[in-house]
Design an enzyme around this catalytic site. Structure first.
Site, mmCIF file in Angstrom:
data_model
loop_
_atom_site.group_PDB
_atom_site.id
_atom_site.type_symbol
_atom_site.label_atom_id
_atom_site.label_comp_id
_atom_site.label_asym_id
_atom_site.label_seq_id
_atom_site.Cartn_x
_atom_site.Cartn_y
_atom_site.Cartn_z
ATOM 1 N N SER A 1 4.361 -57.315 83.422
ATOM 2 C CA SER A 1 4.739 -56.628 84.757
ATOM 3 C C SER A 1 5.432 -55.434 84.722
ATOM 4 C CB SER A 1 5.671 -57.850 85.421
ATOM 5 O OG SER A 1 5.827 -57.586 86.905
ATOM 6 N N ASP B 1 3.459 -51.996 90.509
ATOM 7 C CA ASP B 1 3.973 -52.076 89.280
ATOM 8 C C ASP B 1 3.088 -52.356 88.205
ATOM 9 O OD1 ASP B 1 3.080 -54.776 89.888
ATOM 10 O OD2 ASP B 1 5.176 -55.872 89.090
ATOM 11 N N ASP C 1 1.515 -54.734 86.685
ATOM 12 C CA ASP C 1 0.283 -55.776 86.894
ATOM 13 C C ASP C 1 -0.057 -55.934 88.206
ATOM 14 O OD1 ASP C 1 2.431 -57.162 87.738
ATOM 15 O OD2 ASP C 1 1.586 -58.906 87.137
ATOM 16 N N ASP D 1 1.077 -56.992 91.024
ATOM 17 C CA ASP D 1 1.187 -58.264 91.942
ATOM 18 C C ASP D 1 2.213 -57.661 92.895
ATOM 19 O OD1 ASP D 1 3.752 -57.955 90.395
ATOM 20 O OD2 ASP D 1 3.146 -60.337 89.808
#
Length: 249
Positions: free
Chosen positions: A100, A236, A238, A240
């Site tokens: 992340s 961010d 990743d 999500d």
């Protein structure tokens, strides 16, 4: 929670807490649990842009194949895309290799169920027990690694069904954090007519989240003002989550 799975999967510094042996074990254990009753599981694997991603992907895939499962590789895509693709191709599970918003030295392994949701705690516990107690699993032939062609199209089509808008005339500055959104996010906004200026879209394996993205908004804020853009969006690593700024940053 157990000793491996946290609130968002298994995470740690690559080659310290998160080793290739652990990734192999998680692939093997995950496929074994999901493949009970002689079922041969199909598991989607995606990742962000960290330099450790490819090695972890291969270790996971080998673990899945060892117990007769199919590892479906989709490459670098946002975490939500893996969830959608898992459901769309009727896979048994999905795995995202990402840490992340953390620096590149970290990585993680997060499982989804066949509907694209987090695995139930009981299933995670079963996987964890096999790995930590080094329980023997049944090795099976017939496993394979496959590559899904144009997996991003499944995700883009899914989003377009939800966002029935025309972005023509909208100028957007987008910071992709040198992460999973670096290609797909600009392509999506441009497909809807937006004028897109992109920063944080040159991943080199080590620069994910480094002074960019949703944890470092200043570059985006300055660029929005300089470009006289209508909005700025920062993802961010990743992709999500995102943060947005208005036309004055």
């Amino acid at each position: 929670m157990g000793k491996l799975f946290g609130t968002d999967g298994v995470r740690g510094v690559y080659e310290k807490e998160l080793t290739l042996d652990l990734a192999y074990g998680l692939g093997q254990a995950g496929a074994s649990v999901l493949g009970r009753n002689a079922h041969r599981p199909k598991i989607v694997i995606g990742m962000d842009t960290r330099e450790s991603g490819n090695a972890l992907e291969q270790a996971l895939a080998r673990g899945i194949v060892a117990v007769g499962g199919e590892a479906v590789l989709v490459g670098v895509l946002p975490t939500p895309a893996i969830a959608v693709i898992t459901r769309e191709i009727q896979a048994d599970a999905g795995v995202v290799i990402s840490a992340s918003h953390n620096p590149f030295q970290f990585n993680g392994i997060k499982f989804f169920d066949g509907l694209g949701f987090k695995l139930p705690d009981a299933v995670e516990d079963d996987i964890e027990t096999i790995v930590l107690e080094k329980q023997a699993v049944e090795l099976k032939e017939g496993g394979r690694i496959s590559q899904l062609e144009k997996p991003e199209d499944l995700y883009l089509n899914h989003i377009k069904q939800a966002v029935k808008s025309d972005f023509s005339g909208l100028k957007v500055v987008m910071d992709c954090a040198n992460g999973a959104a670096y290609a797909i996010a600009p392509a999506f906004f441009r497909s809807l007519g937006a004028d897109v200026v992109v920063i944080g879209d040159q991943p080199d394996g080590k620069n994910i989240n480094a002074g960019c993205g949703s944890t470092h908004l200043q570059p985006l804020q300055h660029r929005v003002v300089d470009e006289k853009a209508d909005i700025g969006i920062a993802f961010d690593g990743d992709a999500d989550r995102c943060l947005a700024v208005d036309n004055v940053g």
